[in-house]
Design an enzyme around this catalytic site. Structure first.
Site, short mmCIF file in Angstrom:
data_model
loop_
_atom_site.label_atom_id
_atom_site.label_comp_id
_atom_site.label_asym_id
_atom_site.label_seq_id
_atom_site.Cartn_x
_atom_site.Cartn_y
_atom_site.Cartn_z
CG ASN A 65 -35.77 -9.69 -40.97
OD1 ASN A 65 -34.55 -9.86 -41.01
ND2 ASN A 65 -36.62 -10.67 -41.20
CD GLN B 244 -37.67 -4.79 -41.26
OE1 GLN B 244 -38.29 -3.87 -40.72
NE2 GLN B 244 -38.29 -5.79 -41.87
CB CYS C 175 -39.90 -14.28 -45.89
SG CYS C 175 -40.05 -12.52 -46.03
C1 LIG Z 1 -38.68 -7.38 -46.17
C2 LIG Z 1 -37.23 -7.68 -46.24
C3 LIG Z 1 -36.65 -8.13 -47.43
C4 LIG Z 1 -37.45 -8.42 -48.67
O1 LIG Z 1 -37.88 -7.23 -49.28
P1 LIG Z 1 -38.88 -7.27 -50.52
O2 LIG Z 1 -38.92 -5.86 -50.99
O3 LIG Z 1 -40.19 -7.74 -49.97
O4 LIG Z 1 -38.31 -8.19 -51.54
C5 LIG Z 1 -35.30 -8.37 -47.43
N1 LIG Z 1 -34.54 -8.17 -46.33
C6 LIG Z 1 -35.07 -7.73 -45.17
C7 LIG Z 1 -34.18 -7.52 -43.99
C8 LIG Z 1 -36.43 -7.48 -45.08
O5 LIG Z 1 -36.94 -7.06 -43.92
#
Ligand SMILES: *Cc1c(COP(=O)(O)O)cnc(C)c1O
Length: 406
Positions: free
Chosen positions: A169, A197, A344
């Site tokens: 990501n 992603q 995050c």
């Molecule tokens: C956005 C993301 C998550 C978290 O997903 P949520 O649906 O927001 O809990 C986990 N792993 C990756 C690689 C992400 O890009």
């Protein structure tokens, strides 16, 4: 005064840029597609039934949920009954990891993952260490790729799960998921991939690639936030999973709780739209990304694309502007929404664990920005963004030559 550096006051004026915002942060989240919203709306209104009820209201909701299951399954090449709805990819990852370990019934269980995973993998895996679980976090090469042979050598008789993401990501690196899954299969170890992603952006074939468990996030592919799925395949040797949330026995007992019907319908619609436009969008976004990267490299010295040597997602580029602090660059271009690291971990202001795992030099890590593109991104957005970035990088480099003379 250092040659080439001008007085500070002149530059400050140029930081005020009342321009229309350009969103280049689709890897953090994406807007809900209008067609997705349209599909969802009736389920907030007249079609409000509980999918678990046996009367007509419930049946209509249940049929919509099953249609969404089929839409998601068709995009990922799995069976509809293998889809477990969750609140997002974070929950799906937790269910895959903790659910597999707890179902294994082994006194000592071993889990393998890798260093550039999202925190929603690393935290649950490392958290299990407190519960007598052994863990291996594999390193990556300079492009962020796991070496499949490293997975093979890390396998033990206690290993119950290997989790390696489909696409990163922060830098967009695609992992050799098919090779790793084949190694796991040979050893009869479950293979999980966080495909948050990648879903809807590149072709995913769970059946063909022998992927046992896969996590999906709705809001990364123009669906709503707070919905996702764990696909749990009925593998040749039936794998086991323990639920994290017990209750009414929804989702084959693997995830209790009344289904969020509007969000599920939205995610289903988002999958169908993505499937219909995948190849075309992939080519278009790859073109935009390449144009963006080459325009920056042609206009500025010391611009480096991270993970450029690896197969990558068409939607993400991570670029170092040497000599410029990435946070300062983002602050100086208030109208361009991009990020350093993932959304995050952004709040923590820690350096990116992904760039660190790739062993990029520290000065390259702190000068790296992630730009991510999506369905609404146009050629014009790209050109405007390049213009602002070039201007601001130039200003910041001149400013830093005032504050720390060479
Ligand atoms: C956005 C993301 C998550 C978290 O997903 P949520 O649906 O927001 O809990 C986990 N792993 C990756 C690689 C992400 O890009």
């Amino acid at each position: 005064m250092i040659p080439g550096c001008q007085s500070e006051g002149r530059f400050i004026m140029q930081f005020v840029e009342p321009e229309t915002p350009i969103y280049l942060d689709y890897a953090a989240t994406s807007p809900v597609d209008d067609r997705v919203l349209g599909a969802m709306l009736p389920f907030f209104g007249r079609t409000f039934g509980n999918a678990a009820s046996i009367h007509g209201f419930g049946r209509v909701a249940a049929e919509a949920v099953e249609r969404a299951r089929a839409q998601l399954a068709s995009l990922l090449r799995c069976a509809p009954e293998e889809v477990i709805w969750t609140s997002g990819a974070t929950e799906a990852n937790n269910l895959a990891i903790k659910g597999t370990v707890r179902a294994s019934g082994k006194a000592i269980a071993h889990v393998i993952t890798q260093a550039t995973e999202h925190k929603a993998i690393l935290d649950p895996v490392l958290g299990l260490r407190g519960e007598g679980v052994e863990t291996t976090v594999l390193p990556v090469d300079a492009e962020g790729r796991v070496v499949p042979a490293d997975v093979r050598s890390a396998l033990r008789s206690e290993t119950v799960l290997v989790s390696v993401m489909t696409a990163n990501n922060e830098v967009g690196t695609l992992q050799p998921v098919k090779e790793i899954a084949a190694i796991c299969h040979e050893a009869d170890v479950a293979f999980h991939t966080d495909a948050s992603q990648a879903v809807g952006k590149i072709t995913i074939d769970m059946e063909g690639d022998q992927i046992d468990l896969l996590s999906v996030s709705g809001h990364k592919l123009y669906g709503p936030k707070g919905i996702g799925a764990l696909v749990f395949r009925r593998s040749p040797k039936l794998r086991k999973l323990r639920p994290l949330i017990d209750g009414g026995g929804h989702e084959r007992g693997l995830r209790s709780g009344t289904l969020n019907v509007p969000a599920i319908v939205g995610l289903g619609a988002a999958c169908e739209i993505a499937a219909a436009t995948l190849e075309e969008e992939r080519n278009r976004l790859e073109g935009l990304r390449d144009r963006f990267e080459s325009a920056l490299m042609d206009s500025l010295p010391d611009v480096l694309v991270n993970a450029a040597g690896s197969p990558r997602l068409p939607t993400i580029t991570n670029i170092a502007f040497l000599g410029v602090d990435a946070e300062s660059l983002l602050l100086s271009m208030g109208h361009i929404a991009a990020s350093t690291g993932s959304a995050c971990t952004a709040a923590s202001l820690e350096p990116s664990h992904v760039l660190r795992a790739m062993r990029l030099p520290p000065e390259r890590q702190i000068s790296s920005v992630r730009f991510s593109f999506g369905r609404p991104t146009s050629q014009v957005d790209i050109l405007h963004a390049v213009g602002s970035i070039v201007k601001n990088v130039t200003i910041l480099r001149q400013l830093s030559c005032i504050s720390d003379p060479p």
